[in-house]
Design a protein around this motif. Structure first.
Motif, PDB file in Angstrom:
ATOM      1  N   MET A 193      43.124 110.915   8.150  1.00  0.00           N
ATOM      2  CA  MET A 193      42.973 109.592   7.536  1.00  0.00           C
ATOM      3  C   MET A 193      42.956 109.758   6.022  1.00  0.00           C
ATOM      4  O   MET A 193      42.396 110.721   5.513  1.00  0.00           O
ATOM      5  CB  MET A 193      41.663 108.931   7.978  1.00  0.00           C
ATOM      6  N   ARG A 194      43.560 108.807   5.322  1.00  0.00           N
ATOM      7  CA  ARG A 194      43.645 108.834   3.874  1.00  0.00           C
ATOM      8  C   ARG A 194      44.432 110.058   3.397  1.00  0.00           C
ATOM      9  O   ARG A 194      44.032 110.797   2.515  1.00  0.00           O
ATOM     10  CB  ARG A 194      42.262 108.805   3.218  1.00  0.00           C
ATOM     11  N   THR A 195      45.598 110.230   3.997  1.00  0.00           N
ATOM     12  CA  THR A 195      46.493 111.298   3.580  1.00  0.00           C
ATOM     13  C   THR A 195      47.172 110.943   2.256  1.00  0.00           C
ATOM     14  O   THR A 195      47.307 111.787   1.375  1.00  0.00           O
ATOM     15  CB  THR A 195      47.558 111.559   4.661  1.00  0.00           C
ATOM     16  N   PHE A 196      47.577 109.672   2.139  1.00  0.00           N
ATOM     17  CA  PHE A 196      48.348 109.234   0.972  1.00  0.00           C
ATOM     18  C   PHE A 196      47.708 108.113   0.161  1.00  0.00           C
ATOM     19  O   PHE A 196      47.829 108.076  -1.059  1.00  0.00           O
ATOM     20  CB  PHE A 196      49.739 108.747   1.410  1.00  0.00           C
ATOM     21  N   TYR A 197      47.073 107.176   0.823  1.00  0.00           N
ATOM     22  CA  TYR A 197      46.842 105.873   0.193  1.00  0.00           C
ATOM     23  C   TYR A 197      45.915 105.888  -1.009  1.00  0.00           C
ATOM     24  O   TYR A 197      45.939 104.975  -1.822  1.00  0.00           O
ATOM     25  CB  TYR A 197      46.379 104.822   1.222  1.00  0.00           C
ATOM     26  N   ALA A 198      45.090 106.935  -1.151  1.00  0.00           N
ATOM     27  CA  ALA A 198      44.174 106.972  -2.285  1.00  0.00           C
ATOM     28  C   ALA A 198      44.677 107.844  -3.438  1.00  0.00           C
ATOM     29  O   ALA A 198      44.015 107.953  -4.459  1.00  0.00           O
ATOM     30  CB  ALA A 198      42.805 107.464  -1.846  1.00  0.00           C
ATOM     31  N   LEU A 199      45.845 108.466  -3.270  1.00  0.00           N
ATOM     32  CA  LEU A 199      46.342 109.355  -4.313  1.00  0.00           C
ATOM     33  C   LEU A 199      47.048 108.602  -5.432  1.00  0.00           C
ATOM     34  O   LEU A 199      46.976 108.977  -6.595  1.00  0.00           O
ATOM     35  CB  LEU A 199      47.285 110.403  -3.715  1.00  0.00           C
ATOM     36  N   GLY A 200      47.768 107.531  -5.089  1.00  0.00           N
ATOM     37  CA  GLY A 200      48.464 106.749  -6.104  1.00  0.00           C
ATOM     38  C   GLY A 200      47.487 106.025  -7.022  1.00  0.00           C
ATOM     39  O   GLY A 200      46.497 105.463  -6.568  1.00  0.00           O
ATOM     40  N   GLN A 201      47.757 106.045  -8.325  1.00  0.00           N
ATOM     41  CA  GLN A 201      46.827 105.449  -9.277  1.00  0.00           C
ATOM     42  C   GLN A 201      47.219 104.043  -9.717  1.00  0.00           C
ATOM     43  O   GLN A 201      46.502 103.412 -10.497  1.00  0.00           O
ATOM     44  CB  GLN A 201      46.689 106.369 -10.499  1.00  0.00           C
ATOM     45  N   ASP A 202      48.335 103.530  -9.208  1.00  0.00           N
ATOM     46  CA  ASP A 202      48.741 102.161  -9.503  1.00  0.00           C
ATOM     47  C   ASP A 202      48.106 101.233  -8.471  1.00  0.00           C
ATOM     48  O   ASP A 202      48.673 100.953  -7.416  1.00  0.00           O
ATOM     49  CB  ASP A 202      50.268 102.036  -9.469  1.00  0.00           C
ATOM     50  N   ASN A 203      46.903 100.760  -8.780  1.00  0.00           N
ATOM     51  CA  ASN A 203      46.171  99.941  -7.812  1.00  0.00           C
ATOM     52  C   ASN A 203      46.758  98.553  -7.640  1.00  0.00           C
ATOM     53  O   ASN A 203      46.560  97.913  -6.605  1.00  0.00           O
ATOM     54  CB  ASN A 203      44.705  99.827  -8.221  1.00  0.00           C
ATOM     55  N   ALA A 204      47.497  98.063  -8.630  1.00  0.00           N
ATOM     56  CA  ALA A 204      48.051  96.707  -8.548  1.00  0.00           C
ATOM     57  C   ALA A 204      48.974  96.559  -7.342  1.00  0.00           C
ATOM     58  O   ALA A 204      48.929  95.555  -6.621  1.00  0.00           O
ATOM     59  CB  ALA A 204      48.789  96.367  -9.836  1.00  0.00           C
ATOM     60  N   VAL A 205      49.806  97.567  -7.091  1.00  0.00           N
ATOM     61  CA  VAL A 205      50.758  97.480  -5.981  1.00  0.00           C
ATOM     62  C   VAL A 205      50.039  97.460  -4.638  1.00  0.00           C
ATOM     63  O   VAL A 205      50.556  96.943  -3.643  1.00  0.00           O
ATOM     64  CB  VAL A 205      51.775  98.647  -6.041  1.00  0.00           C
ATOM     65  N   LYS A 206      48.815  97.990  -4.598  1.00  0.00           N
ATOM     66  CA  LYS A 206      48.081  98.086  -3.344  1.00  0.00           C
ATOM     67  C   LYS A 206      47.567  96.728  -2.853  1.00  0.00           C
ATOM     68  O   LYS A 206      47.115  96.606  -1.719  1.00  0.00           O
ATOM     69  CB  LYS A 206      46.921  99.072  -3.482  1.00  0.00           C
ATOM     70  N   TYR A 207      47.638  95.729  -3.698  1.00  0.00           N
ATOM     71  CA  TYR A 207      47.234  94.375  -3.299  1.00  0.00           C
ATOM     72  C   TYR A 207      48.392  93.570  -2.716  1.00  0.00           C
ATOM     73  O   TYR A 207      48.219  92.409  -2.353  1.00  0.00           O
ATOM     74  CB  TYR A 207      46.629  93.640  -4.495  1.00  0.00           C
ATOM     75  N   THR A 208      49.567  94.176  -2.602  1.00  0.00           N
ATOM     76  CA  THR A 208      50.719  93.474  -2.022  1.00  0.00           C
ATOM     77  C   THR A 208      50.776  93.734  -0.522  1.00  0.00           C
ATOM     78  O   THR A 208      50.450  94.832  -0.057  1.00  0.00           O
ATOM     79  CB  THR A 208      52.032  93.935  -2.671  1.00  0.00           C
ATOM     80  N   ASP A 209      51.225  92.722   0.227  1.00  0.00           N
ATOM     81  CA  ASP A 209      51.337  92.873   1.687  1.00  0.00           C
ATOM     82  C   ASP A 209      52.325  93.970   2.058  1.00  0.00           C
ATOM     83  O   ASP A 209      52.115  94.698   3.037  1.00  0.00           O
ATOM     84  CB  ASP A 209      51.778  91.549   2.319  1.00  0.00           C
ATOM     85  N   GLU A 210      53.405  94.077   1.288  1.00  0.00           N
ATOM     86  CA  GLU A 210      54.432  95.069   1.610  1.00  0.00           C
ATOM     87  C   GLU A 210      53.865  96.484   1.535  1.00  0.00           C
ATOM     88  O   GLU A 210      54.096  97.306   2.428  1.00  0.00           O
ATOM     89  CB  GLU A 210      55.621  94.931   0.649  1.00  0.00           C
ATOM     90  N   LEU A 218      52.666 104.289   7.729  1.00  0.00           N
ATOM     91  CA  LEU A 218      52.862 105.677   7.326  1.00  0.00           C
ATOM     92  C   LEU A 218      51.653 106.531   7.684  1.00  0.00           C
ATOM     93  O   LEU A 218      51.801 107.629   8.255  1.00  0.00           O
ATOM     94  CB  LEU A 218      53.127 105.744   5.822  1.00  0.00           C
ATOM     95  N   GLU A 219      50.462 106.052   7.359  1.00  0.00           N
ATOM     96  CA  GLU A 219      49.241 106.807   7.673  1.00  0.00           C
ATOM     97  C   GLU A 219      49.105 107.047   9.176  1.00  0.00           C
ATOM     98  O   GLU A 219      48.771 108.153   9.611  1.00  0.00           O
ATOM     99  CB  GLU A 219      48.014 106.062   7.137  1.00  0.00           C
ATOM    100  N   ASN A 220      49.361 106.020   9.967  1.00  0.00           N
ATOM    101  CA  ASN A 220      49.269 106.168  11.416  1.00  0.00           C
ATOM    102  C   ASN A 220      50.339 107.112  11.960  1.00  0.00           C
ATOM    103  O   ASN A 220      50.114 107.821  12.935  1.00  0.00           O
ATOM    104  CB  ASN A 220      49.374 104.805  12.100  1.00  0.00           C
ATOM    105  N   SER A 221      51.507 107.122  11.304  1.00  0.00           N
ATOM    106  CA  SER A 221      52.615 107.957  11.768  1.00  0.00           C
ATOM    107  C   SER A 221      52.336 109.443  11.602  1.00  0.00           C
ATOM    108  O   SER A 221      52.849 110.271  12.371  1.00  0.00           O
ATOM    109  CB  SER A 221      53.905 107.593  11.017  1.00  0.00           C
ATOM    110  N   VAL A 222      51.531 109.820  10.604  1.00  0.00           N
ATOM    111  CA  VAL A 222      51.278 111.246  10.354  1.00  0.00           C
ATOM    112  C   VAL A 222      49.876 111.675  10.778  1.00  0.00           C
ATOM    113  O   VAL A 222      49.510 112.842  10.605  1.00  0.00           O
ATOM    114  CB  VAL A 222      51.494 111.580   8.860  1.00  0.00           C
ATOM    115  N   ALA A 223      49.093 110.757  11.334  1.00  0.00           N
ATOM    116  CA  ALA A 223      47.683 111.038  11.640  1.00  0.00           C
ATOM    117  C   ALA A 223      47.503 112.207  12.602  1.00  0.00           C
ATOM    118  O   ALA A 223      46.485 112.904  12.552  1.00  0.00           O
ATOM    119  CB  ALA A 223      47.002 109.795  12.204  1.00  0.00           C
TER     120      ALA A 223
END
Length: 242
Positions: A193-210, A218-223
């Motif tokens: 869990m949390r393989t990728f999602y906390a590494l990126g530092q551009d938090n603005a993009v993380k508020y988009t649905d896409e 992606l996280e579920n695919s590599v879990a």
């Protein structure tokens, strides 16, 4: 306690919410039949509240301010305290026990694991989410830009501190496997869990649905893929009775 207020905001953010969506997917608990669930170290009650919509949930949390700020949309039994509240409970009391990001904050983990395995049903599941040392090294070096500290964390005897909850006693999956075995449990599955999602530092993009939908997939695919779960910040262990 200012740290609790900060933690409340963290849970509301996309990088807080996605943690729980991953947990719910990996646990894959059906809505029926009605189960008895113990959430030990329930924190803000996000998980307890989620499952209380369909199941009988008991939540145990020592921090009064966490309880005061907890999610309560669905009814569940909230108890303030620690493992001493589990001790009087009968054996085989629960179908599922959740212990998420709790054991890092307890130096002597053995009494906790022993009690939790005692009160779980013979065909039940103990769900433990824990910090993964390799993932913490990645996070410290890449996200926090602190390779000097990351070097110290390579030592398996080095602990760390949380921004919110204090000292963390990091432990390996192998340690938990041996401890679970001592009290009649065996690790059946390990997820990352949390393989990728906390590494990126551009938090603005993380508020988009896409971003959110794609990152969750992606996280579920590599879990369950060894190369990725071994580098994930968290590991999710599913333990059953032997």
């Amino acid at each position: 306690m200012e740290n609790v207020k900060e933690y409340v905001e963290l849970v509301k953010a996309p990088w807080g919410k996605i943690f729980y969506d991953l947990v719910f997917t990996q646990l894959d608990i059906p809505q029926t039949p009605r189960l008895k669930i113990l959430d030990f170290g329930s924190g803000l009650g996000v998980t307890a509240n989620h499952y209380a919509k369909w199941h009988d949930v008991t939540a145990i949390e020592p921090n009064e301010e966490m309880i005061d700020n907890s999610y309560k949309q669905n009814p569940y039994t909230q108890i303030q305290g620690g493992i001493e509240k589990v001790a009087p409970m009968k054996e085989l009391s629960f179908d599922i026990i959740l212990c998420h990001n709790v054991l890092e904050y307890i130096e002597d983990k053995e009494p906790i694991v022993a009690e939790l395995l005692r009160v779980i049903n013979s065909d039940g599941v103990l769900s433990i989410v824990k910090h993964n040392r390799a993932g913490r090294v990645f996070h410290t070096s890449v996200f926090k830009n602190d390779p000097k500290k990351a070097l110290t964390l390579l030592d398996e005897n080095t602990n760390d501190r949380s921004n919110y909850l204090g000292m963390q006693y990091i432990y390996a999956n192998e340690y938990m496997a041996a401890l679970a075995h001592k009290y009649g449990g065996i690790i059946k599955d390990v997820y990352g869990m949390r393989t990728f999602y906390a590494l990126g530092q551009d938090n603005a993009v993380k508020y988009t649905d896409e971003w959110y939908k794609s990152m969750l997939i992606l996280e579920n695919s590599v879990a369950s893929v060894d190369e990725y779960r071994s580098a994930a910040f968290f590991n999710h262990l599913l333990i059953k009775k032997e």
